[in-house]
Scaffold this motif. Structure first.
Motif, PDB file in Angstrom:
ATOM      1  N   GLY A   1       0.879  -1.284   0.058  1.00  0.00           N
ATOM      2  CA  GLY A   1       0.144  -0.054  -0.159  1.00  0.00           C
ATOM      3  C   GLY A   1       0.668   0.625   0.322  1.00  0.00           C
ATOM      4  N   MET A   2       0.172   2.564   0.340  1.00  0.00           N
ATOM      5  CA  MET A   2       0.728   3.789   0.198  1.00  0.00           C
ATOM      6  C   MET A   2       0.329   4.812   1.698  1.00  0.00           C
ATOM      7  SD  MET A   2      -0.004   4.337  -3.662  1.00  0.00           S
ATOM      8  CE  MET A   2       1.822   5.984  -3.680  1.00  0.00           C
ATOM      9  N   SER A   3       1.196   5.365   2.044  1.00  0.00           N
ATOM     10  CA  SER A   3       0.789   6.216   3.161  1.00  0.00           C
ATOM     11  C   SER A   3       1.532   7.487   2.712  1.00  0.00           C
ATOM     12  CB  SER A   3       1.672   5.879   4.015  1.00  0.00           C
ATOM     13  OG  SER A   3       3.291   5.773   4.459  1.00  0.00           O
ATOM     14  N   ASP A   4       0.984   8.300   3.385  1.00  0.00           N
ATOM     15  CA  ASP A   4       1.970  10.439   3.404  1.00  0.00           C
ATOM     16  C   ASP A   4       0.985  10.621   4.608  1.00  0.00           C
ATOM     17  OD1 ASP A   4      -0.937  12.063   3.049  1.00  0.00           O
ATOM     18  OD2 ASP A   4      -1.459  10.212   2.249  1.00  0.00           O
ATOM     19  N   SER A   5       2.839  11.619   4.927  1.00  0.00           N
ATOM     20  CA  SER A   5       2.200  12.513   6.000  1.00  0.00           C
ATOM     21  C   SER A   5       2.792  14.245   5.076  1.00  0.00           C
ATOM     22  CB  SER A   5       3.439  11.710   6.904  1.00  0.00           C
ATOM     23  OG  SER A   5       3.169  12.897   8.249  1.00  0.00           O
ATOM     24  N   VAL A   6       2.275  14.981   6.364  1.00  0.00           N
ATOM     25  CA  VAL A   6       3.202  16.551   6.058  1.00  0.00           C
ATOM     26  C   VAL A   6       4.000  16.798   7.280  1.00  0.00           C
ATOM     27  CG1 VAL A   6       2.764  18.829   5.863  1.00  0.00           C
ATOM     28  CG2 VAL A   6       1.311  17.260   4.518  1.00  0.00           C
ATOM     29  N   VAL A   7       4.608  17.050   7.354  1.00  0.00           N
ATOM     30  CA  VAL A   7       6.300  17.433   8.621  1.00  0.00           C
ATOM     31  C   VAL A   7       6.870  18.243   8.022  1.00  0.00           C
ATOM     32  CG1 VAL A   7       6.039  14.750   8.857  1.00  0.00           C
ATOM     33  CG2 VAL A   7       8.029  15.828   6.840  1.00  0.00           C
ATOM     34  N   GLU A   8       6.958  19.189   9.196  1.00  0.00           N
ATOM     35  CA  GLU A   8       7.900  20.246   8.925  1.00  0.00           C
ATOM     36  C   GLU A   8       9.513  19.660   9.182  1.00  0.00           C
ATOM     37  OE1 GLU A   8       7.536  23.675   8.546  1.00  0.00           O
ATOM     38  OE2 GLU A   8       4.982  23.307   8.698  1.00  0.00           O
ATOM     39  N   LEU A   9      10.918  20.260   7.926  1.00  0.00           N
ATOM     40  CA  LEU A   9      11.667  19.375   7.812  1.00  0.00           C
ATOM     41  C   LEU A   9      12.615  20.635   7.304  1.00  0.00           C
ATOM     42  CD1 LEU A   9      11.457  15.775   7.206  1.00  0.00           C
ATOM     43  CD2 LEU A   9      12.112  16.784   9.112  1.00  0.00           C
ATOM     44  N   SER A  10      13.495  20.748   8.102  1.00  0.00           N
ATOM     45  CA  SER A  10      14.938  21.570   6.874  1.00  0.00           C
ATOM     46  C   SER A  10      15.175  21.132   5.687  1.00  0.00           C
ATOM     47  CB  SER A  10      16.074  21.996   7.548  1.00  0.00           C
ATOM     48  OG  SER A  10      16.853  20.455   8.142  1.00  0.00           O
ATOM     49  N   ALA A  11      15.873  21.221   5.081  1.00  0.00           N
ATOM     50  CA  ALA A  11      17.018  20.235   3.717  1.00  0.00           C
ATOM     51  C   ALA A  11      17.258  19.265   4.107  1.00  0.00           C
ATOM     52  CB  ALA A  11      17.538  21.427   2.859  1.00  0.00           C
ATOM     53  N   GLU A  12      18.139  20.032   5.006  1.00  0.00           N
ATOM     54  CA  GLU A  12      19.146  18.475   5.931  1.00  0.00           C
ATOM     55  C   GLU A  12      18.833  17.699   6.355  1.00  0.00           C
ATOM     56  OE1 GLU A  12      23.035  17.031   7.952  1.00  0.00           O
ATOM     57  OE2 GLU A  12      22.835  18.163   5.661  1.00  0.00           O
ATOM     58  N   GLY A  13      17.684  18.353   7.710  1.00  0.00           N
ATOM     59  CA  GLY A  13      16.330  17.219   8.124  1.00  0.00           C
ATOM     60  C   GLY A  13      16.198  15.989   6.693  1.00  0.00           C
ATOM     61  N   VAL A  14      15.341  15.906   5.671  1.00  0.00           N
ATOM     62  CA  VAL A  14      15.129  15.718   4.365  1.00  0.00           C
ATOM     63  C   VAL A  14      16.151  14.450   3.878  1.00  0.00           C
ATOM     64  CG1 VAL A  14      14.059  15.621   2.409  1.00  0.00           C
ATOM     65  CG2 VAL A  14      13.331  17.515   3.971  1.00  0.00           C
ATOM     66  N   ARG A  15      17.470  15.256   4.330  1.00  0.00           N
ATOM     67  CA  ARG A  15      18.367  14.370   4.042  1.00  0.00           C
ATOM     68  C   ARG A  15      18.520  12.893   4.438  1.00  0.00           C
ATOM     69  NH1 ARG A  15      23.790  13.451   4.550  1.00  0.00           N
ATOM     70  NH2 ARG A  15      23.411  15.297   6.737  1.00  0.00           N
ATOM     71  N   ARG A  16      19.137  13.993   5.888  1.00  0.00           N
ATOM     72  CA  ARG A  16      19.280  12.912   6.871  1.00  0.00           C
ATOM     73  C   ARG A  16      18.381  11.415   7.063  1.00  0.00           C
ATOM     74  NH1 ARG A  16      19.025  14.140  11.406  1.00  0.00           N
ATOM     75  NH2 ARG A  16      18.053  16.811  11.561  1.00  0.00           N
ATOM     76  N   LEU A  17      16.649  12.152   6.737  1.00  0.00           N
ATOM     77  CA  LEU A  17      15.440  11.324   6.612  1.00  0.00           C
ATOM     78  C   LEU A  17      16.163  10.139   5.607  1.00  0.00           C
ATOM     79  CD1 LEU A  17      13.430   9.927   8.011  1.00  0.00           C
ATOM     80  CD2 LEU A  17      11.918  11.571   6.582  1.00  0.00           C
ATOM     81  N   GLY A  18      15.941  10.239   4.470  1.00  0.00           N
ATOM     82  CA  GLY A  18      16.184   9.500   3.588  1.00  0.00           C
ATOM     83  C   GLY A  18      17.187   8.881   3.581  1.00  0.00           C
ATOM     84  N   GLU A  19      19.011   8.982   3.857  1.00  0.00           N
ATOM     85  CA  GLU A  19      19.468   8.297   4.231  1.00  0.00           C
ATOM     86  C   GLU A  19      18.787   7.074   5.328  1.00  0.00           C
ATOM     87  OE1 GLU A  19      22.823  10.687   5.628  1.00  0.00           O
ATOM     88  OE2 GLU A  19      23.247  11.519   3.554  1.00  0.00           O
ATOM     89  N   ARG A  20      18.409   7.559   6.634  1.00  0.00           N
ATOM     90  CA  ARG A  20      17.992   6.887   7.645  1.00  0.00           C
ATOM     91  C   ARG A  20      17.877   5.233   7.307  1.00  0.00           C
ATOM     92  NH1 ARG A  20      18.097   8.236  12.890  1.00  0.00           N
ATOM     93  NH2 ARG A  20      17.619   5.972  13.627  1.00  0.00           N
TER      94      ARG A  20
END
Length: 202
Positions: A142-161
């Motif tokens: 399936g698919m899921s979605d969410s809206v969050v507040e992140l910095s550009a660095e936060g998005v990068r770190r989330l992707g890596e994790r």
């Protein structure tokens, strides 16, 4: 047949816009994806899978080979036709690096389009055949979605994790794969600006 082979490299990091443009052709993206997921194949075999003539697939396979995405498979041939295999498991590129030229920006836009087409294609297959997967898989897929507040660095770190966690789960499922309890699953990771932000006064 398992797609991975002993000489297969992990990532092909593309820095030349011409190389990214070459692989952004819709048919080439599909064929490269099939070679990576299903293993070596001939132009005729790929033609039957994508609904094209072997002449068309042969041309595009030669182009993929020219830019280093695929190579001749050293295994035994079936008849006289060449068998091709993927050189890498994944393709990557830097938007900042390629975005320095108009040609690079156009190549990135084209590849983003191919990624979206792949997502839509897999979604349609899942939607049409969801009842055939069985209750266990129906619950898992399936698919899921969410809206969050992140910095550009936060998005990068989330992707890596997230990619790290994916690698861990793949390793944990090795025994289940040997028992035939796994399926190929498309994993699409996307971080996009939220289109409803302005309308909701965020």
């Amino acid at each position: 047949m398992h797609a991975y082979h002993a000489g297969m490299e992990e990532i092909y990091h593309v820095t030349d816009p011409r190389t990214l443009k070459a692989v952004s052709h819709p048919l080439r993206v599909r064929m490269l994806g099939l070679l990576r997921a299903e293993g070596p194949a001939t132009a005729s075999e790929l033609g039957r899978l994508v609904g094209e003539s072997s002449g068309a697939t042969s041309y595009h396979l030669r182009e993929l080979a020219k830019y280093g995405f695929i190579e001749d498979d050293p295994g035994p041939r079936v008849g006289r036709e060449r068998r091709w295999r993927a050189v890498h498991r994944y393709t990557s590129w830097s938007v900042a690096e390629l975005g320095e030229t108009p040609e690079g920006r156009a190549a990135v836009r084209a590849m983003r389009g191919r990624q979206l087409e792949g997502l839509v294609r897999d979604f349609e297959v899942w939607r049409e055949g969801v009842e055939e997967a069985g209750a266990l898989w129906d619950e898992a897929l399936g698919m899921s979605d969410s809206v969050v507040e992140l910095s550009a660095e936060g998005v990068r770190r989330l992707g890596e994790r997230l990619w790290e966690v994916l690698g861990e789960v793949i390793a944990e499922d090795v025994e289940k794969k040997a028992r035939g309890e796994t399926k190929q699953v498309g994993v699409y990771l996307a971080f996009l600006p939220y289109s409803g932000a302005e309308g909701e006064g965020r």
